[in-house]
Design an enzyme around this catalytic site. Structure first.
Site, short mmCIF file in Angstrom:
data_model
loop_
_atom_site.label_atom_id
_atom_site.label_comp_id
_atom_site.label_asym_id
_atom_site.label_seq_id
_atom_site.Cartn_x
_atom_site.Cartn_y
_atom_site.Cartn_z
N GLU A 93 0.14 7.64 -0.44
CA GLU A 93 -0.77 8.32 -1.38
C GLU A 93 -0.12 9.58 -1.96
OE1 GLU A 93 -1.01 7.96 1.79
OE2 GLU A 93 -1.85 9.74 2.79
N ARG A 94 0.97 10.05 -1.31
CA ARG A 94 1.63 11.25 -1.84
C ARG A 94 2.67 10.91 -2.90
NH1 ARG A 94 2.78 14.67 3.56
NH2 ARG A 94 2.98 12.60 4.48
N GLU B 292 10.31 16.23 15.71
CA GLU B 292 10.77 16.01 14.33
C GLU B 292 10.22 17.13 13.44
OE1 GLU B 292 9.22 12.55 12.10
OE2 GLU B 292 11.26 12.26 11.36
N SER C 85 5.47 8.01 10.27
CA SER C 85 5.66 8.91 11.41
C SER C 85 5.41 8.17 12.73
CB SER C 85 4.71 10.10 11.28
OG SER C 85 3.39 9.62 11.18
N CYS D 31 14.49 10.11 7.55
CA CYS D 31 14.49 9.70 8.96
C CYS D 31 15.92 9.59 9.50
CB CYS D 31 13.75 8.39 9.14
SG CYS D 31 14.63 7.03 8.41
N LYS E 231 0.88 -1.18 0.00
CA LYS E 231 0.00 0.00 0.00
C LYS E 231 0.92 1.22 0.00
CE LYS E 231 -1.29 2.95 2.27
NZ LYS E 231 -0.83 4.35 1.97
P1 NAD Z 1 2.87 8.95 7.64
O1 NAD Z 1 2.88 8.32 8.99
O2 NAD Z 1 1.98 10.12 7.43
O3 NAD Z 1 2.41 7.87 6.54
C1 NAD Z 1 3.04 6.61 6.42
C2 NAD Z 1 2.06 5.61 5.82
O4 NAD Z 1 0.94 5.45 6.71
C3 NAD Z 1 1.47 6.06 4.49
O5 NAD Z 1 1.41 4.94 3.63
C4 NAD Z 1 0.09 6.58 4.85
O6 NAD Z 1 -0.85 6.38 3.82
C5 NAD Z 1 -0.28 5.78 6.08
N1 NAD Z 1 -1.06 6.54 7.06
C6 NAD Z 1 -0.98 7.88 7.32
N2 NAD Z 1 -1.81 8.20 8.33
C7 NAD Z 1 -2.41 7.07 8.73
C8 NAD Z 1 -3.37 6.75 9.73
N3 NAD Z 1 -3.86 7.69 10.53
N4 NAD Z 1 -3.77 5.46 9.86
C9 NAD Z 1 -3.27 4.50 9.05
N5 NAD Z 1 -2.36 4.75 8.08
C10 NAD Z 1 -1.93 6.00 7.92
O7 NAD Z 1 4.37 9.27 7.27
P2 NAD Z 1 4.92 10.11 6.03
O8 NAD Z 1 4.63 11.56 6.26
O9 NAD Z 1 4.52 9.49 4.76
O10 NAD Z 1 6.49 9.86 6.19
C11 NAD Z 1 7.33 10.65 6.98
C12 NAD Z 1 7.58 10.02 8.33
O11 NAD Z 1 8.13 8.72 8.16
C13 NAD Z 1 8.60 10.78 9.15
O12 NAD Z 1 8.16 10.83 10.48
C14 NAD Z 1 9.87 9.95 9.04
O13 NAD Z 1 10.79 10.07 10.10
C15 NAD Z 1 9.29 8.58 8.98
N6 NAD Z 1 10.22 7.66 8.37
C16 NAD Z 1 10.84 6.76 9.17
C17 NAD Z 1 11.76 5.89 8.65
C18 NAD Z 1 12.47 4.90 9.51
O14 NAD Z 1 13.15 4.06 8.97
N7 NAD Z 1 12.34 4.94 10.82
C19 NAD Z 1 12.07 5.93 7.28
C20 NAD Z 1 11.42 6.87 6.48
C21 NAD Z 1 10.48 7.73 7.04
#
Ligand code: NAD
Length: 476
Positions: A174-175, A377, A224, A279, A171
């Site tokens: 979406e961005r 963050e 996140s 990250c 999945k």
């Molecule tokens: P996000 O949490 O908004 O989204 C991640 C995924 O979860 C997406 O596929 C999204 O569709 C889904 N999602 C979003 N909100 C949701 C919800 N309420 N319920 C269920 N699913 C949901 O993260 P993002 O903005 O796409 O990515 C950036 C974040 O990811 C930053 O915090 C970054 O530090 C983190 N990140 C961590 C790592 C790591 O290895 N620890 C690597 C890359 C990014």
């Protein structure tokens, strides 16, 4: 409109809302992504379950042969993949190439499945008794990546999962859904059977469908911290195996004996590479007393010289942010930091004049961990600089963070480096290395709120995550 991939067939998603996919360098809409829900998840789980029967019994050598072909397809499409990433994520082409290389390295690792999937044997464990451990796949596995590495993070997940005999539902964010579409096309081109990899496009609703579905045995999530925590709890509530990687607040400690010619560009690359949307971005530089006089002017001068431009423009060093609302959040952090008493060493806000969602490298100085800028963050091109008297207090500051992804030290003292390594509470540590990303054969091992679960992605942890063990005790 982007389609889902279900059982080898690209399917239009009917009767659902959709969201625009943009080119962040121009703010132009380039595609639309459907927001799948429970019926689309149901169809994908059915297809992945049907494929699992045969795929899990396909000999490992055949699975690996296909993985080698997939690797070649990725190499052949390397530049095309990089262009897709730059076009809808915004990062520079050079950064996109780096992401794809690191992703392919996981495929390289997956190609060693005949070794990785071996079990263990101990003969004569007791009189006339032998004991053998075998690895089996789990079934249908789901992967939920974030927006910031549209190719690399999906590649952290499905190659190892499928080479171990699982079938997969991805999945994408979406961005940034287009990297996964291209990956799935290449996966088909490599000749994998239908239904081994399925794509369900969407956001929260699709994720909820996957977490609740009894046919999904395990979930790999990266995103996140609040969502990682919620996904971990919800997947566990449904009895699933889960690894959930969260956000980061990475500290870079700069000792007075650091080689600043090496450290300054490295710190800036860590903080502003990928426009800070990483990250493993260095978020706070901790200047240990004695280094600040040389460090601060060099950071300012070199940050201001970085070229902010569309990622496909030659010489670009800092691309745009993913969306305007995200950029507003990042600017809010800068303003809050200033209101809390930090000083502006470099101001990237004038770059907001141009088309697209740009923000130039910004440095806040005099940040403490009591300020939001020193604790939360930011996920944008903002470097905070704080001051500490010595290594002890610098480590103390890093260890007060709720997140523990990465910590870095720049020093020429082996003793200081060793102390740092032993005492800092982060799962990935850099010594004179600004982005301490483990290679595919080691785990990506965040600590504290940066990771929920037991087994990390890739490395031997990845193999353990995507397999279950059976122990056979034999007497003849
Ligand atoms: P996000 O949490 O908004 O989204 C991640 C995924 O979860 C997406 O596929 C999204 O569709 C889904 N999602 C979003 N909100 C949701 C919800 N309420 N319920 C269920 N699913 C949901 O993260 P993002 O903005 O796409 O990515 C950036 C974040 O990811 C930053 O915090 C970054 O530090 C983190 N990140 C961590 C790592 C790591 O290895 N620890 C690597 C890359 C990014």
């Amino acid at each position: 409109m982007i389609q889902n991939l279900v059982g080898g067939e690209w399917r239009a998603v009917e009767g659902r809302d959709s969201l625009p996919v943009y080119n962040p360098a121009t703010a132009e809409e380039i595609e639309r992504v459907p927001l799948s829900g429970a019926p689309e998840v149901e169809a994908a789980v059915a297809a992945a379950s049907a494929a699992y029967e045969k795929w899990s019994r396909t000999p490992v050598l055949e699975r690996v042969r296909l993985m080698f072909r997939f690797k070649q397809c990725l190499e052949d499409a390397f530049e095309d993949l990089a262009a897709v990433v730059t076009r809808h994520h915004g990062k520079t082409l050079e950064e996109a190439r780096g992401e794809i290389r690191r992703g392919i390295e996981v495929v390289d690792f997956a190609c060693s499945a005949p070794t990785l999937l071996q079990g263990r044997t101990l003969r004569e464990v007791n009189a006339g008794i032998d004991q053998d451990l075998y690895r089996y796949p789990l079934g249908v596995v789901a992967g939920i990546p974030p927006f910031n590495f549209p190719v690399m993070i999906p590649l952290w997940m499905f190659p190892l999962a499928v080479v171990a005999g699982n079938t997969f539902i991805l999945k994408p964010s979406e961005r940034t859904p287009l990297g996964a579409v291209r990956l799935a096309q290449l996966f088909q081109e490599a000749g994998f059977p239908e239904g081994v990899l399925n794509l369900v496009q969407g956001a929260k609703e699709a994720v909820e469908g996957l977490l609740a579905h009894p046919g999904v045995r395990a979930v790999s999530f990266v995103g996140s911290e609040p969502v990682a925590r919620a996904v971990y709890a919800e997947a566990a509530r449904h009895g699933k195996r889960v690894q959930a990687l969260g956000g980061a607040k990475n500290h870079i400690v700069v000792m007075p004996d650091a080689d600043l010619e090496l450290a300054v560009p490295a710190i800036l690359g860590s903080a502003f590479g990928n426009a800070g949307e990483r990250c493993l971005a260095g978020s706070v530089a901790v200047a240990v007393r004695g280094v600040e006089e040389k460090l601060l002017p060099a950071l300012k001068e070199q940050a201001e010289a970085l070229v902010v431009a569309p990622g496909d423009q030659p010489g670009a060093q800092v691309g745009p942010l993913i969306r305007d609302d995200h950029r507003r959040r990042v600017v809010g952090h800068i303003e809050k930091g200033l209101a809390d008493g930090a000083r502006l060493l470099a101001d990237g806000r004038p770059q907001m004049q141009r088309a697209g969602w740009f923000l130039g490298p910004t440095i806040l100085e005099g940040v403490t961990d009591e300020m939001a800028a020193g604790r939360e963050e930011i996920f944008g091109p903002v470097l905070s600089v704080s001051h500490q008297a010595d290594l002890d207090t610098a480590i103390g500051q890093a260890n007060r963070m709720a997140l523990g992804n990465m910590a870095v030290i720049f020093t020429s003292s082996g003793r200081a480096a060793r102390r740092f390594r032993e005492e800092v509470q982060a799962g990935m540590v850099g010594v004179n290395v600004p982005v301490a990303q483990p290679f595919a054969f080691f785990p990506f091992s965040g600590w504290k709120g940066s990771f929920y679960g037991d087994l990390h992605v890739h490395g031997s942890d990845g193999v353990d995550f995507y397999t279950r063990k059976k122990v056979v005790v034999t007497r003849w």
